[in-house]
Design a protein around this motif. Structure first.
Motif, PDB file in Angstrom:
ATOM      1  N   ARG A 163      -5.350  -5.394  -3.886  1.00  0.00           N
ATOM      2  CA  ARG A 163      -3.973  -5.769  -3.557  1.00  0.00           C
ATOM      3  C   ARG A 163      -3.949  -6.972  -2.621  1.00  0.00           C
ATOM      4  O   ARG A 163      -3.062  -7.819  -2.698  1.00  0.00           O
ATOM      5  N   ASN A 164      -4.912  -7.053  -1.708  1.00  0.00           N
ATOM      6  CA  ASN A 164      -4.986  -8.174  -0.770  1.00  0.00           C
ATOM      7  C   ASN A 164      -5.951  -9.253  -1.217  1.00  0.00           C
ATOM      8  O   ASN A 164      -6.042 -10.307  -0.560  1.00  0.00           O
ATOM      9  N   GLN A 165      -6.693  -8.975  -2.288  1.00  0.00           N
ATOM     10  CA  GLN A 165      -7.696  -9.920  -2.788  1.00  0.00           C
ATOM     11  C   GLN A 165      -8.670 -10.306  -1.682  1.00  0.00           C
ATOM     12  O   GLN A 165      -8.947 -11.493  -1.446  1.00  0.00           O
ATOM     13  N   GLY A 189      -3.733  -0.965  -9.020  1.00  0.00           N
ATOM     14  CA  GLY A 189      -2.291  -1.133  -8.887  1.00  0.00           C
ATOM     15  C   GLY A 189      -1.572  -0.855 -10.193  1.00  0.00           C
ATOM     16  O   GLY A 189      -2.164  -0.909 -11.285  1.00  0.00           O
ATOM     17  N   GLU A 190      -0.289  -0.559 -10.067  1.00  0.00           N
ATOM     18  CA  GLU A 190       0.484  -0.182 -11.243  1.00  0.00           C
ATOM     19  C   GLU A 190       0.668  -1.328 -12.226  1.00  0.00           C
ATOM     20  O   GLU A 190       0.847  -1.114 -13.422  1.00  0.00           O
ATOM     21  N   ARG A 191       0.651  -2.551 -11.732  1.00  0.00           N
ATOM     22  CA  ARG A 191       0.891  -3.698 -12.606  1.00  0.00           C
ATOM     23  C   ARG A 191      -0.381  -4.219 -13.262  1.00  0.00           C
ATOM     24  O   ARG A 191      -0.326  -5.184 -14.034  1.00  0.00           O
ATOM     25  N   ALA A 192      -1.506  -3.622 -12.987  1.00  0.00           N
ATOM     26  CA  ALA A 192      -2.777  -4.089 -13.561  1.00  0.00           C
ATOM     27  C   ALA A 192      -2.826  -3.799 -15.061  1.00  0.00           C
ATOM     28  O   ALA A 192      -2.301  -2.783 -15.539  1.00  0.00           O
ATOM     29  N   THR A 193      -3.450  -4.695 -15.767  1.00  0.00           N
ATOM     30  CA  THR A 193      -3.629  -4.496 -17.207  1.00  0.00           C
ATOM     31  C   THR A 193      -4.791  -3.528 -17.444  1.00  0.00           C
ATOM     32  O   THR A 193      -5.559  -3.218 -16.542  1.00  0.00           O
ATOM     33  N   GLU A 194      -4.909  -3.065 -18.681  1.00  0.00           N
ATOM     34  CA  GLU A 194      -6.004  -2.148 -19.022  1.00  0.00           C
ATOM     35  C   GLU A 194      -7.355  -2.808 -18.825  1.00  0.00           C
ATOM     36  O   GLU A 194      -8.326  -2.155 -18.426  1.00  0.00           O
ATOM     37  N   ALA A 195      -7.425  -4.105 -19.091  1.00  0.00           N
ATOM     38  CA  ALA A 195      -8.690  -4.820 -18.900  1.00  0.00           C
ATOM     39  C   ALA A 195      -9.054  -4.862 -17.417  1.00  0.00           C
ATOM     40  O   ALA A 195     -10.224  -4.677 -17.042  1.00  0.00           O
ATOM     41  N   THR A 230       1.445   1.029   0.582  1.00  0.00           N
ATOM     42  CA  THR A 230       1.165   0.305  -0.664  1.00  0.00           C
ATOM     43  C   THR A 230       0.130   1.004  -1.537  1.00  0.00           C
ATOM     44  O   THR A 230      -0.223   0.488  -2.592  1.00  0.00           O
ATOM     45  N   GLN A 231      -0.354   2.171  -1.071  1.00  0.00           N
ATOM     46  CA  GLN A 231      -1.375   2.922  -1.820  1.00  0.00           C
ATOM     47  C   GLN A 231      -2.627   2.087  -2.074  1.00  0.00           C
ATOM     48  O   GLN A 231      -3.214   2.112  -3.163  1.00  0.00           O
ATOM     49  N   ASP A 232      -3.013   1.322  -1.041  1.00  0.00           N
ATOM     50  CA  ASP A 232      -4.226   0.511  -1.135  1.00  0.00           C
ATOM     51  C   ASP A 232      -5.414   1.401  -0.772  1.00  0.00           C
ATOM     52  O   ASP A 232      -5.867   1.439   0.377  1.00  0.00           O
ATOM     53  N   ARG A 233      -5.932   2.103  -1.752  1.00  0.00           N
ATOM     54  CA  ARG A 233      -6.916   3.147  -1.507  1.00  0.00           C
ATOM     55  C   ARG A 233      -8.210   2.641  -0.868  1.00  0.00           C
ATOM     56  O   ARG A 233      -8.726   3.286   0.050  1.00  0.00           O
ATOM     57  N   PRO A 234      -8.792   1.517  -1.290  1.00  0.00           N
ATOM     58  CA  PRO A 234     -10.028   1.059  -0.625  1.00  0.00           C
ATOM     59  C   PRO A 234      -9.851   0.823   0.872  1.00  0.00           C
ATOM     60  O   PRO A 234     -10.748   1.127   1.660  1.00  0.00           O
ATOM     61  N   VAL A 235      -8.689   0.286   1.283  1.00  0.00           N
ATOM     62  CA  VAL A 235      -8.456   0.050   2.709  1.00  0.00           C
ATOM     63  C   VAL A 235      -8.303   1.374   3.447  1.00  0.00           C
ATOM     64  O   VAL A 235      -8.804   1.538   4.565  1.00  0.00           O
ATOM     65  N   ILE A 236      -7.613   2.333   2.842  1.00  0.00           N
ATOM     66  CA  ILE A 236      -7.466   3.654   3.463  1.00  0.00           C
ATOM     67  C   ILE A 236      -8.837   4.286   3.675  1.00  0.00           C
ATOM     68  O   ILE A 236      -9.129   4.835   4.751  1.00  0.00           O
ATOM     69  N   ILE A 237      -9.682   4.203   2.658  1.00  0.00           N
ATOM     70  CA  ILE A 237     -11.041   4.749   2.775  1.00  0.00           C
ATOM     71  C   ILE A 237     -11.798   4.048   3.898  1.00  0.00           C
ATOM     72  O   ILE A 237     -12.463   4.696   4.721  1.00  0.00           O
TER      73      ILE A 237
END
Length: 318
Positions: free
Chosen positions: A82-84, A40-46, A281-288
């Motif tokens: 995104r959904n944890q 996600g866009e708000r994720a930190t580099e870590a 929401t560009q939740d790529r794992p769910v799309i896959i």
């Protein structure tokens, strides 16, 4: 028979492997940072670095694909950050609504379409035939979302305005909680999804049965004094099972697209609505996960149809 089954299963496995390779290339090899998109866009580099490590994106591409394929075979479709929640758990929570919608729609369109097609073929050019052709014309002329909106307006909104309720506005209720309430909430979605396919099956049944009823063995059966009912149902209808089974397999495989629209219209929280939300929401794992699951069911449906065709058509067994 064993050779036929083995060849079809082998081909199905090959198709699934090709699908997994296409999905992997599209989402993990294509330009862009998959770890950033997944996190996600708000994720930190870590957090991005942790996602990259969990996905194995720091390893060679071949090793990544083998790991991706192995996880898929074990039923591990990834994790939605995104959904944890694990993707498989998300899909399992949405699966009952989609399965209920699809099974009910298939049963409804077969119960509507096949009898109407038989009725039309028995008396071509008659009033019954014209009524059947009118049903076909109406059914194929309306997209599912138009039918859904019209059904909600005439069968929910207008009765509600008049002070009574015929059908609920939408939503899914579990079969195990109350089967009657479950069916009540799904009647309009079933009808919406089934009407177009019922019209197609009525047309297909009519055309196939008209061809069969013109065959020599049908004329011979009539010459032997068999009743018209026995000629039609015992000899004619049995001969059209193979093309109907082929069409049914293709339609079940393509049902996910129609179910997606119907789920959105009636607010059914199924796989289709999950796919739409994941794209937004560009939740790529769910799309896959949804793509892989859809591919599996498409291949499975065609595999079942191949077996049915083998059982119904003696020319293949020969």
């Amino acid at each position: 028979m064993i050779g036929f089954i083995a060849s079809r299963i082998g081909f199905a496995c090959l198709v699934l492997i090709m699908l997994s390779g296409f999905v992997f290339t599209l989402f993990f090899v294509a330009p862009g940072d998959p770890a950033r998109i997944v996190a996600g866009e708000r994720a930190t580099e870590a957090q991005v670095a942790l996602v990259r490590e969990n996905l194995g994106l720091d390893r060679p591409v071949i090793e990544q694909y083998v790991s991706f394929l192995g996880r898929s075979l074990r039923g591990d479709l990834g994790y939605s950050y995104r959904n944890q929640q694990p993707v498989l758990e998300l899909i399992q929570n949405r699966m009952p609504a989609t399965i209920s919608l699809c099974i009910g729609a298939v049963v409804m369109w077969l119960l509507m379409g096949v009898p109407i097609g038989i009725m039309s073929a028995r008396r071509p050019g008659s009033l019954q035939d014209r009524i059947g052709q009118g049903f076909v014309l109406i059914g194929v002329s309306f997209p599912s979302f138009v039918l859904g909106m019209a059904a909600l307006y005439f069968l929910y909104f207008l009765p509600r305005q008049a002070g009574f309720t015929l059908f609920p506005p939408g939503g899914y209720r579990s079969f195990f909680d109350n089967p009657a309430v479950w069916a009540w909430h799904l009647l309009l979605p079933w009808f919406t999804l089934a009407l177009t396919s019922a019209a197609i099956y009525a047309r297909l049944t009519r055309g196939q049965l008209l061809d069969v009823l013109g065959e020599d063995y049908i004329r011979t059966a009539r010459a032997k004094g068999l009743s018209e009912r026995k000629v039609v149902y015992k000899h004619g209808v049995r001969s059209i099972f193979s093309p109907l089974a082929t069409q049914l397999g293709a339609d079940i495989a393509a049902l996910l697209g129609g179910a997606l629209v119907t789920e959105q219209v009636f607010g059914l929280q199924g796989i289709g609505s999950l796919a739409v939300q994941s794209v937004q929401t560009q939740d790529r794992p769910v799309i896959i996960g949804v793509v892989m699951l859809a591919g599996f069911f498409i291949v499975l449906a065609n595999l079942v149809v191949d077996f049915l065709y083998f059982l119904l058509d003696p020319r293949i067994r020969g």
